[in-house]
Motif scaffolding. Structure first.
Motif, PDB file in Angstrom:
ATOM      1  N   UNK A  19       0.852  -1.198   0.000  1.00 27.14           N
ATOM      2  CA  UNK A  19       0.000   0.000   0.000  1.00 27.14           C
ATOM      3  C   UNK A  19       0.878   1.234   0.000  1.00 27.14           C
ATOM      4  N   UNK A  20       0.482   2.236  -0.795  1.00 29.50           N
ATOM      5  CA  UNK A  20       1.372   3.373  -0.990  1.00 29.50           C
ATOM      6  C   UNK A  20       0.656   4.711  -0.843  1.00 29.50           C
ATOM      7  N   UNK A  21       1.382   5.630  -0.262  1.00 24.05           N
ATOM      8  CA  UNK A  21       0.968   7.031  -0.231  1.00 24.05           C
ATOM      9  C   UNK A  21       1.575   7.643  -1.493  1.00 24.05           C
ATOM     10  N   UNK A  22       0.727   8.171  -2.358  1.00 22.94           N
ATOM     11  CA  UNK A  22       1.232   8.644  -3.656  1.00 22.94           C
ATOM     12  C   UNK A  22       1.081  10.159  -3.770  1.00 22.94           C
ATOM     13  N   UNK A  23       2.189  10.789  -4.097  1.00 26.60           N
ATOM     14  CA  UNK A  23       2.182  12.234  -4.345  1.00 26.60           C
ATOM     15  C   UNK A  23       2.344  12.436  -5.852  1.00 26.60           C
ATOM     16  N   UNK A  24       1.370  13.065  -6.472  1.00 22.84           N
ATOM     17  CA  UNK A  24       1.455  13.376  -7.902  1.00 22.84           C
ATOM     18  C   UNK A  24       1.965  14.805  -8.036  1.00 22.84           C
ATOM     19  N   UNK A  25       3.162  14.942  -8.588  1.00 25.29           N
ATOM     20  CA  UNK A  25       3.733  16.281  -8.709  1.00 25.29           C
ATOM     21  C   UNK A  25       3.186  16.985  -9.956  1.00 25.29           C
ATOM     22  N   UNK A  26       3.310  18.290  -9.919  1.00 25.26           N
ATOM     23  CA  UNK A  26       2.812  19.117 -11.025  1.00 25.26           C
ATOM     24  C   UNK A  26       3.959  19.391 -12.002  1.00 25.26           C
ATOM     25  N   UNK A  27       3.633  19.466 -13.289  1.00 27.44           N
ATOM     26  CA  UNK A  27       4.635  19.822 -14.294  1.00 27.44           C
ATOM     27  C   UNK A  27       5.158  18.612 -15.043  1.00 27.44           C
ATOM     28  N   UNK A  28       5.136  18.696 -16.377  1.00 25.48           N
ATOM     29  CA  UNK A  28       5.701  17.609 -17.186  1.00 25.48           C
ATOM     30  C   UNK A  28       6.194  18.169 -18.514  1.00 25.48           C
ATOM     31  N   UNK A  29       7.423  17.816 -18.919  1.00 31.12           N
ATOM     32  CA  UNK A  29       7.935  18.305 -20.201  1.00 31.12           C
ATOM     33  C   UNK A  29       7.434  17.474 -21.392  1.00 31.12           C
ATOM     34  N   UNK A  30       6.794  16.331 -21.121  1.00 36.49           N
ATOM     35  CA  UNK A  30       6.284  15.508 -22.210  1.00 36.49           C
ATOM     36  C   UNK A  30       4.833  15.908 -22.527  1.00 36.49           C
ATOM     37  N   UNK A  31       4.385  15.489 -23.704  1.00 34.29           N
ATOM     38  CA  UNK A  31       2.993  15.730 -24.095  1.00 34.29           C
ATOM     39  C   UNK A  31       2.442  14.453 -24.713  1.00 34.29           C
ATOM     40  N   UNK A  32       2.407  13.397 -23.918  1.00 33.90           N
ATOM     41  CA  UNK A  32       1.989  12.093 -24.445  1.00 33.90           C
ATOM     42  C   UNK A  32       0.560  12.169 -24.981  1.00 33.90           C
ATOM     43  N   UNK A  33       0.380  11.586 -26.143  1.00 36.64           N
ATOM     44  CA  UNK A  33      -0.933  11.676 -26.792  1.00 36.64           C
ATOM     45  C   UNK A  33      -2.022  10.986 -25.980  1.00 36.64           C
ATOM     46  N   UNK A  34      -1.628  10.007 -25.145  1.00 38.62           N
ATOM     47  CA  UNK A  34      -2.649   9.304 -24.359  1.00 38.62           C
ATOM     48  C   UNK A  34      -2.680   9.751 -22.895  1.00 38.62           C
ATOM     49  N   UNK A  35      -1.994  10.813 -22.568  1.00 37.42           N
ATOM     50  CA  UNK A  35      -1.899  11.249 -21.171  1.00 37.42           C
ATOM     51  C   UNK A  35      -3.292  11.355 -20.532  1.00 37.42           C
ATOM     52  N   UNK A  36      -3.449  10.706 -19.374  1.00 40.44           N
ATOM     53  CA  UNK A  36      -4.764  10.837 -18.718  1.00 40.44           C
ATOM     54  C   UNK A  36      -4.742  11.909 -17.620  1.00 40.44           C
ATOM     55  N   UNK A  37      -3.594  12.594 -17.499  1.00 45.41           N
ATOM     56  CA  UNK A  37      -3.538  13.706 -16.551  1.00 45.41           C
ATOM     57  C   UNK A  37      -2.942  14.972 -17.192  1.00 45.41           C
ATOM     58  N   UNK A  38      -3.538  15.450 -18.302  1.00 50.29           N
ATOM     59  CA  UNK A  38      -2.974  16.651 -18.941  1.00 50.29           C
ATOM     60  C   UNK A  38      -3.039  17.874 -18.032  1.00 50.29           C
ATOM     61  N   UNK A  39      -3.842  17.780 -16.984  1.00 46.90           N
ATOM     62  CA  UNK A  39      -3.905  18.898 -16.025  1.00 46.90           C
ATOM     63  C   UNK A  39      -2.657  18.956 -15.135  1.00 46.90           C
ATOM     64  N   UNK A  40      -1.730  17.996 -15.294  1.00 41.78           N
ATOM     65  CA  UNK A  40      -0.459  18.069 -14.541  1.00 41.78           C
ATOM     66  C   UNK A  40       0.621  18.792 -15.341  1.00 41.78           C
ATOM     67  N   UNK A  41       0.368  19.093 -16.603  1.00 35.44           N
ATOM     68  CA  UNK A  41       1.453  19.546 -17.488  1.00 35.44           C
ATOM     69  C   UNK A  41       2.125  20.838 -17.058  1.00 35.44           C
ATOM     70  N   UNK A  42       1.324  21.827 -16.688  1.00 36.43           N
ATOM     71  CA  UNK A  42       1.903  23.157 -16.431  1.00 36.43           C
ATOM     72  C   UNK A  42       2.306  23.293 -14.968  1.00 36.43           C
ATOM     73  N   UNK A  43       3.594  23.554 -14.776  1.00 37.65           N
ATOM     74  CA  UNK A  43       4.153  23.604 -13.412  1.00 37.65           C
ATOM     75  C   UNK A  43       3.434  24.629 -12.537  1.00 37.65           C
TER      76      UNK A  43
END
Ligand code: SF4
Length: 241
Positions: A19-43
């Protein structure tokens, strides 16, 4: 230390062992066509978080994590984009005897990754294609750094779990999967491979954000396609899940 995060999940069961405590950080330099979290892209989006406050919250769940051989996972976005923040959080996790995992695309310079890796027990490495052209087309960035990181992690003796998203007509080409399996077979630190069938659960977010989703007509892979990919990895003696 402060950073920017997208969200937190207190009881994840798939992003690392136990079992894990997961922290999803903001910001991504990739733009994967299938990304299911595009709201993480902009830092600059997301929320400010402080590692001191995070570890206080994390410790509330320590008994669950310990009982299940779990720990803390930092995912994204791309966690290495905020390497100092993740390092500080992982230092605090290690001070408290917690297992640490980072989920990354591998798009990072080794010298930026190393200070984080000093406190990292496991890396979930997303290799989105082994075909350079498809990788670039799918993510917007080149593949080399990801492969360099995989080799570097082997040198450092840090185990990796490979994640491979199977997308019909994009990443299901048998030759490309074969080439990836051949590469992975040369590494001694691959503990497991997860094939993740493509899905469109994030499509609505693209619409909400006003982005054009190119995979609307792409179907989800059937079980035969997934099994075929799994067989290729198995043929190369890789631990497929
Ligand atoms: S690396 Fe992950 S968060 Fe970044 S664009 Fe790709 S799927 Fe989305």
């Amino acid at each position: 230390m402060k950073g920017r995060i997208h969200s937190i999940e207190t009881c994840g069961a798939v992003d690392g062992p136990g079992l894990r405590y997961i922290v999803f950080t903001q910001g991504c330099p990739l733009r994967c066509k299938y990304c299911h979290n595009p709201d993480t892209w902009k830092l600059q989006d997301g929320n400010e978080a402080d590692t001191e406050e995070l570890i206080t919250d994390i410790l509330k769940y320590k008994s669950f994590m310990k009982a299940s051989n779990g720990g803390v996972t930092v995912s994204g976005g791309e966690p290495f984009l905020q390497a100092d923040f993740v390092r500080d959080l992982f230092i605090k996790c290690k001070e408290n005897g917690l297992h640490t995992t980072i989920d990354t695309s591998g798009y990072v310079d080794i010298e930026n990754a190393d200070p984080v890796l000093d406190y990292t027990d496991l890396v979930l490495l997303d290799i989105k294609s082994y075909n350079q052209n498809i990788y670039k087309n799918l993510t917007g960035v080149p593949l080399d750094r990801t492969l360099a990181l995989a080799k570097h992690l082997e040198k450092r003796g840090i185990p990796i779990w490979i994640r491979y998203v199977l997308v019909p007509n994009l990443t299901d080409n048998e030759e490309d999967i074969e080439a990836l399996a051949t590469f992975l077979e040369t590494l001694t630190n691959v503990e497991r491979i997860d094939i993740l069938p493509f899905h469109k659960m994030g499509e609505y977010k693209w619409e909400q954000l006003g982005y054009e989703y190119e995979l609307t007509d792409t179907i989800e892979p059937n079980i035969d396609a997934t099994n075929k990919a799994a067989d290729i990895f198995r043929k190369h003696h890789l631990p497929i899940i």
